[in-house]
Structure formats: C-alpha cells, structure tokens
Design a protein around this motif. Structure first.
Motif, PDB file in Angstrom:
ATOM      1  N   ILE A 137       0.742  -1.289   0.038  1.00  0.00           N
ATOM      2  CA  ILE A 137       0.050  -0.255  -0.138  1.00  0.00           C
ATOM      3  C   ILE A 137       0.922   1.169  -0.086  1.00  0.00           C
ATOM      4  CG2 ILE A 137      -1.517   1.468   1.331  1.00  0.00           C
ATOM      5  CD1 ILE A 137      -2.821  -1.224   2.486  1.00  0.00           C
ATOM      6  N   LEU A 138       2.004   1.354   0.862  1.00  0.00           N
ATOM      7  CA  LEU A 138       2.912   2.382   0.865  1.00  0.00           C
ATOM      8  C   LEU A 138       3.708   2.635  -0.349  1.00  0.00           C
ATOM      9  CD1 LEU A 138       4.046   4.558   2.907  1.00  0.00           C
ATOM     10  CD2 LEU A 138       5.639   3.209   3.433  1.00  0.00           C
ATOM     11  N   MET A 139       3.853   1.570  -1.018  1.00  0.00           N
ATOM     12  CA  MET A 139       4.648   1.689  -2.395  1.00  0.00           C
ATOM     13  C   MET A 139       3.611   2.148  -3.388  1.00  0.00           C
ATOM     14  SD  MET A 139       6.936  -1.610  -3.142  1.00  0.00           S
ATOM     15  CE  MET A 139       5.787  -2.971  -2.901  1.00  0.00           C
ATOM     16  N   LEU A 140       2.475   1.788  -3.257  1.00  0.00           N
ATOM     17  CA  LEU A 140       1.581   2.478  -4.532  1.00  0.00           C
ATOM     18  C   LEU A 140       1.136   3.749  -4.029  1.00  0.00           C
ATOM     19  CD1 LEU A 140      -0.762  -0.705  -4.705  1.00  0.00           C
ATOM     20  CD2 LEU A 140       0.989  -0.039  -6.247  1.00  0.00           C
ATOM     21  N   GLN A 141       0.920   4.220  -2.532  1.00  0.00           N
ATOM     22  CA  GLN A 141       0.704   5.467  -2.300  1.00  0.00           C
ATOM     23  C   GLN A 141       1.896   6.473  -2.814  1.00  0.00           C
ATOM     24  OE1 GLN A 141       0.071   5.096   1.905  1.00  0.00           O
ATOM     25  NE2 GLN A 141      -2.064   5.026   1.558  1.00  0.00           N
ATOM     26  N   LYS A 148       3.274   8.447 -10.936  1.00  0.00           N
ATOM     27  CA  LYS A 148       3.590   7.372 -11.773  1.00  0.00           C
ATOM     28  C   LYS A 148       2.587   6.280 -11.981  1.00  0.00           C
ATOM     29  CE  LYS A 148       8.093   8.416 -11.398  1.00  0.00           C
ATOM     30  NZ  LYS A 148       8.942   7.408 -10.673  1.00  0.00           N
ATOM     31  N   ILE A 149       1.491   6.395 -11.094  1.00  0.00           N
ATOM     32  CA  ILE A 149       0.427   5.715 -11.258  1.00  0.00           C
ATOM     33  C   ILE A 149      -0.661   6.645 -10.946  1.00  0.00           C
ATOM     34  CG2 ILE A 149       1.186   3.599 -10.717  1.00  0.00           C
ATOM     35  CD1 ILE A 149       0.077   3.661  -8.112  1.00  0.00           C
ATOM     36  N   ARG A 150      -2.094   6.194 -11.560  1.00  0.00           N
ATOM     37  CA  ARG A 150      -3.436   6.871 -11.086  1.00  0.00           C
ATOM     38  C   ARG A 150      -3.638   6.591  -9.686  1.00  0.00           C
ATOM     39  NH1 ARG A 150      -4.265   3.854 -15.627  1.00  0.00           N
ATOM     40  NH2 ARG A 150      -4.344   4.931 -17.562  1.00  0.00           N
ATOM     41  N   SER A 151      -3.879   7.779  -8.982  1.00  0.00           N
ATOM     42  CA  SER A 151      -4.553   7.820  -7.502  1.00  0.00           C
ATOM     43  C   SER A 151      -5.506   7.158  -7.416  1.00  0.00           C
ATOM     44  CB  SER A 151      -4.625   9.190  -7.072  1.00  0.00           C
ATOM     45  OG  SER A 151      -4.973   9.099  -5.662  1.00  0.00           O
ATOM     46  N   ARG A 152      -5.977   6.527  -6.168  1.00  0.00           N
ATOM     47  CA  ARG A 152      -7.204   5.780  -6.002  1.00  0.00           C
ATOM     48  C   ARG A 152      -7.601   5.972  -4.589  1.00  0.00           C
ATOM     49  NH1 ARG A 152      -7.422  -0.492  -8.454  1.00  0.00           N
ATOM     50  NH2 ARG A 152      -6.770   0.166 -10.625  1.00  0.00           N
ATOM     51  N   PRO A 153      -8.781   6.076  -4.320  1.00  0.00           N
ATOM     52  CA  PRO A 153      -9.254   6.112  -2.966  1.00  0.00           C
ATOM     53  C   PRO A 153      -8.663   5.057  -1.771  1.00  0.00           C
ATOM     54  CG  PRO A 153     -11.280   6.344  -4.362  1.00  0.00           C
ATOM     55  CD  PRO A 153      -9.948   5.665  -5.169  1.00  0.00           C
ATOM     56  N   SER A 154      -8.539   3.866  -2.271  1.00  0.00           N
ATOM     57  CA  SER A 154      -8.019   2.779  -1.681  1.00  0.00           C
ATOM     58  C   SER A 154      -7.014   1.719  -2.306  1.00  0.00           C
ATOM     59  CB  SER A 154      -8.871   2.071  -0.820  1.00  0.00           C
ATOM     60  OG  SER A 154      -8.366   0.873   0.000  1.00  0.00           O
TER      61      SER A 154
END
Length: 229
Positions: A137-141, A148-154
């Motif tokens: 989760i931290l990596m994706l955040q 680098k990636i699209r943001s998501r609510p979760s």
C-alpha cells in the motif's frame, strides 16, 4: 559430551536446524542433544520438556521474523526514481533474498510446518503477510504521489491480492531451494543459497508483476518519467 556449556538460545537454534532436516515432529530431545554434542539431560537445565522448547522456538521465531521488513528503508526515494513495475520487482526480489540466510530460512520453514498445529505460529505468519500488505500500500501511495500511477481512494484490495501472491511464490521459491539441497547433500544446509539458482520462480514473479500492473490499471501516468535513468 559432558561439561559443555549451552544456553536456551543455543537449544532453540539447534531445534531449528535439526527440524530443517528431520521436520518439527521428527525432532527429538536426543536429536537436539546430538546436534549440540551434549547429554540429553543437559537440556532439562533450561527447559522442562520438548513442548517448552517448541513454545520458546515459536516466540523466538516471531521476534526474529518481525525484523524482516518487506520494503527497504529508503522506499520514498526509490519510489520516486523507478516505475511501478521496476519498483515492485526490486522490492519483491529483495524480500526473497532476506530469507536466504541462517536462521531466517529455518525459522520460516519451522513456522510453515507448525502453523497447522500451533495457532501462535499462524499468527506470526499472518503478521508477516500484513507487513507485506502495508508495504505494498505504501509503495502504491508513493507512486501515486509522484504521479507514476493513477491515484485511488484505496489501494487495500489490490495490495491484499498482491501480498497473497507474493507469499505463495516465496513458499515455492524456498521449497525449490530446499529441494536443491536434497539433490546436493554434500553441500550441507549452510550452503543452501551458494548452490546454483533456479530462476523459475523469479521469472514467475516478473510475469506476475507485469500482469498485476496491467490488470489493476496501475499503468504509469507519465510513461517517459517512469523509466529509471
């Protein structure tokens, strides 16, 4: 065999290394004593029973495994530098390598075998998986923060799926390495990862991550900036 000084930790380590070869259930007090080159009676100076040793091994394993973190300490800087695919592959392969040393591999093998009979062992393994989930989760955040990636609510559901796959592949990877030892008995357990590497699982990890980033829509928002220089 008499007169040699031993400690609780030496007995715990002896159990782990003996169980690695003979299995948890197949390891007796006599096996532990033979490994330590002491009399079996000496073990009772530190533990009342074999069950007490297993309990101590479990807690020791939990403390040791808790120090194995999924993500590197410089994660934020790394996430800023690399693409999602490169970051995930690097972190997962680094994680696998952390298990390629004594006594981490023996500890993980012990817990995997013990989890069906010892709820505490299962709790320890689940805690390790939770660290993989939170690390993902931290990596994706961070990747979303750096566009680098699209943001998501979760990112939670995606991280759980990914963590389950990573842990399953880790099990396969370590099982394959143990089989390498069985095929090369002259090397001994201490040389487990000095033997030739079988890259099948590593290749599967790479494929998994490529598909993961595609299926979950984690494609770079800015392709030109996602390739490490």
């Amino acid at each position: 065999m008499s007169g040699k000084k031993i400690s609780r930790e030496k007995i715990i380590e002896a159990f782990l290394f003996t169980a690695f070869d003979k299995s948890n259930g197949g390891t007796s007090l006599a096996d532990i004593a033979d490994y330590l080159h002491v009399k079996k009676a000496s073990l009772y100076n530190h533990f009342d029973s074999r069950d007490a040793i297993v309990e101590a091994v479990t807690e020791y394993s939990g403390r040791y495994l808790a120090r194995i973190m999924f993500t590197p300490p410089d994660l934020k800087n790394t996430a800023q530098k690399y693409s999602p695919q490169t970051l995930l592959k690097g972190v997962v392969l680094r994680y696998f390598k952390l298990f390629e040393r004594d006594p981490v591999y023996q500890i993980y093998t012990f817990l995997q075998s013990e989890k069906y009979f010892n709820y505490r062992a299962l709790e320890i393994l689940n805690s390790q998986k939770e660290r993989v989930i939170s690390g993902t989760i931290l990596m994706l955040q961070y990747q979303a923060l750096f566009r680098k990636i699209r943001s998501r609510p979760s990112f939670g559901p995606a991280a759980v799926w990914f963590a389950n796959a990573v842990m399953q592949m880790l099990d396969t990877y370590l099982a394959e390495r143990k089989e390498t030892i069985r095929q090369n008995p002259e090397s001994g357990a201490g040389s487990l990862f000095a033997l030739p590497t079988d890259d099948r699982t590593i290749t599967q990890v790479s494929i998994l991550i490529d598909r993961y980033t595609e299926l979950l829509g984690l494609l770079p928002a800015a392709p030109a900036a996602s390739v490490p220089q």
